[in-house]
Design an enzyme around this catalytic site. Sequence first.
Site, short mmCIF file in Angstrom:
data_model
loop_
_atom_site.label_atom_id
_atom_site.label_comp_id
_atom_site.label_asym_id
_atom_site.label_seq_id
_atom_site.Cartn_x
_atom_site.Cartn_y
_atom_site.Cartn_z
N SER A 46 11.57 1.66 13.25
CA SER A 46 10.60 2.53 12.59
C SER A 46 10.89 2.69 11.10
O SER A 46 12.00 3.06 10.69
CB SER A 46 10.65 3.91 13.26
OG SER A 46 10.12 4.91 12.40
N GLY A 47 9.86 2.49 10.29
CA GLY A 47 10.00 2.70 8.85
C GLY A 47 10.27 4.16 8.53
O GLY A 47 11.09 4.48 7.66
N LEU A 48 9.58 5.04 9.25
CA LEU A 48 9.80 6.47 9.03
C LEU A 48 11.23 6.86 9.35
O LEU A 48 11.91 7.52 8.57
CB LEU A 48 8.82 7.29 9.90
CG LEU A 48 9.05 8.80 9.93
CD1 LEU A 48 8.95 9.41 8.54
CD2 LEU A 48 8.08 9.49 10.89
N ASP A 58 9.20 7.84 3.27
CA ASP A 58 8.56 6.69 3.91
C ASP A 58 7.50 6.11 2.95
O ASP A 58 6.33 5.99 3.31
CB ASP A 58 7.93 7.14 5.24
CG ASP A 58 7.47 5.97 6.10
OD1 ASP A 58 7.82 4.82 5.80
OD2 ASP A 58 6.72 6.22 7.07
N ASP A 85 9.03 -2.45 11.86
CA ASP A 85 7.92 -1.88 11.12
C ASP A 85 8.04 -2.41 9.69
O ASP A 85 8.88 -1.94 8.92
CB ASP A 85 8.05 -0.35 11.17
CG ASP A 85 7.02 0.37 10.33
OD1 ASP A 85 6.17 -0.30 9.71
OD2 ASP A 85 7.08 1.61 10.31
N ASP A 87 5.94 -2.24 7.28
CA ASP A 87 5.01 -1.57 6.35
C ASP A 87 3.88 -2.53 5.93
O ASP A 87 3.22 -3.06 6.79
CB ASP A 87 5.78 -1.00 5.15
CG ASP A 87 6.70 0.14 5.56
OD1 ASP A 87 6.49 0.73 6.63
OD2 ASP A 87 7.66 0.44 4.82
N GLU A 114 0.90 -3.38 8.18
CA GLU A 114 -0.27 -2.51 8.20
C GLU A 114 -1.16 -2.82 7.01
O GLU A 114 -0.69 -3.23 5.94
CB GLU A 114 0.16 -1.04 8.21
CG GLU A 114 0.97 -0.60 7.01
CD GLU A 114 1.74 0.69 7.25
OE1 GLU A 114 2.46 0.80 8.26
OE2 GLU A 114 1.63 1.61 6.41
N LYS A 120 3.40 1.94 0.43
CA LYS A 120 2.66 2.67 1.46
C LYS A 120 3.02 4.14 1.51
O LYS A 120 4.03 4.58 0.93
CB LYS A 120 2.83 2.00 2.82
CG LYS A 120 4.24 1.86 3.38
CD LYS A 120 4.92 3.13 3.91
CE LYS A 120 4.26 3.83 5.03
NZ LYS A 120 4.28 3.17 6.33
N ASN A 122 3.20 7.26 4.62
CA ASN A 122 3.18 7.45 6.07
C ASN A 122 1.78 7.83 6.55
O ASN A 122 1.05 8.54 5.87
CB ASN A 122 4.20 8.51 6.49
CG ASN A 122 4.28 8.64 8.00
OD1 ASN A 122 3.54 9.39 8.63
ND2 ASN A 122 5.16 7.87 8.60
N SER A 123 1.43 7.35 7.74
CA SER A 123 0.07 7.51 8.27
C SER A 123 -0.31 8.95 8.58
O SER A 123 -1.47 9.23 8.86
CB SER A 123 -0.08 6.68 9.55
OG SER A 123 0.07 5.33 9.25
N ARG A 159 -1.45 -4.15 12.03
CA ARG A 159 -1.74 -2.74 12.27
C ARG A 159 -2.96 -2.31 11.47
O ARG A 159 -3.01 -2.48 10.26
CB ARG A 159 -0.51 -1.93 11.89
CG ARG A 159 -0.73 -0.44 11.75
CD ARG A 159 0.60 0.25 11.74
NE ARG A 159 0.56 1.55 11.16
CZ ARG A 159 1.64 2.33 11.01
NH1 ARG A 159 2.82 1.87 11.40
NH2 ARG A 159 1.54 3.51 10.48
N HIS A 190 -3.75 2.44 15.21
CA HIS A 190 -3.13 3.76 15.01
C HIS A 190 -4.19 4.85 14.93
O HIS A 190 -5.30 4.61 14.45
CB HIS A 190 -2.29 3.75 13.74
CG HIS A 190 -1.15 4.73 13.78
ND1 HIS A 190 -0.86 5.51 14.87
CD2 HIS A 190 -0.21 5.06 12.85
CE1 HIS A 190 0.19 6.26 14.61
NE2 HIS A 190 0.61 6.01 13.39
#
Length: 298
Positions: A46-48, A58, A85, A87, A114, A120, A122-123, A159, A190
Amino acid sequence: KNLTTKKSTQLRAMLQSNELEFLMEAHNGISAKIAEEAGFKGIWGSGLSISASLGVRDNNEASWTQVLDVVEYMSDATRIPILLDGDTGYGNFNNMRRLVMKLEQRGVAGVCIEDKIFPKTNSFLRTEAQPLADIEEFCGKIKAGQDTKLDDDFNIIARVEALIAGWGLQEAVKRADAYRKAGANAILMHSKISKPDEILAFMKEWGERSKECPVVIVPTKYYATPTNVFREAGVSTVIWANHQMRMAVTAMQNVTKTIFEEQSLMNVEDKIVSVAELFRLQNDKELEAAEKLYLTVA
Ligand code: SPV
Ligand code: MG
């Protein structure tokens, strides 16, 4: 699990299997190992969580080679596949090519990119303001990655952030289809709403395309959805995206608070793993045996 099977092949098989599969978040070597020992067949890098564990945001504050170093430790510590991930691929198609080359060299089974813009966000942050990548440009990135890989089974997952950015279902389907045609091995769709509705609507639209291009989801926000709902909708793989990190923070906050306030270890010792458990997770046994073999004492 067949440990002689290449990690990339293991991940490909998970994506294509008829069973619902699960990837567990990890962010360093020990959390990767813990995910494997729990029984998971694959890991989400996970990038987060990786950025959080490094104490940065992130937002691509950790450089791509710093992430690469982390995922290498994770890969070395485990025999199950890791989906990193990636990104946005850390740049354009050319950065993506280099990323794929390096991930293959370090035994990573796949990368998810993504359709946003580097750097980026975070979503789950400032979502409506997040620009999406140009579809053609993103397709070029997918193709470049696919053309670069040496191992056919290395997985490139595209993504779609259209639902996150509020662009709607039709845009999400349009993008997913373009990425499928560009050669994505799977789509990660997502959603940030607390119900699975957007994902279920997408699955319905996606239909038979799931066979060629399976769908991966991240139910962080719609966590209360029974897992069977995903199974019945034909989802391929569920990512539990950040739960080791979040639990680790809970545990670290609790133990440091107690030790700080009590100026004593008295009330924590029986709540934490032993030092021996750390040695076990680090595989000291192997070194002990190797010392007997190679460290000859005169
Ligand atoms: C991550 O785990 O870094 C992800 C999933 O990309 S999310 O945080 O939901 O964007
Ligand atoms: Mg991420």
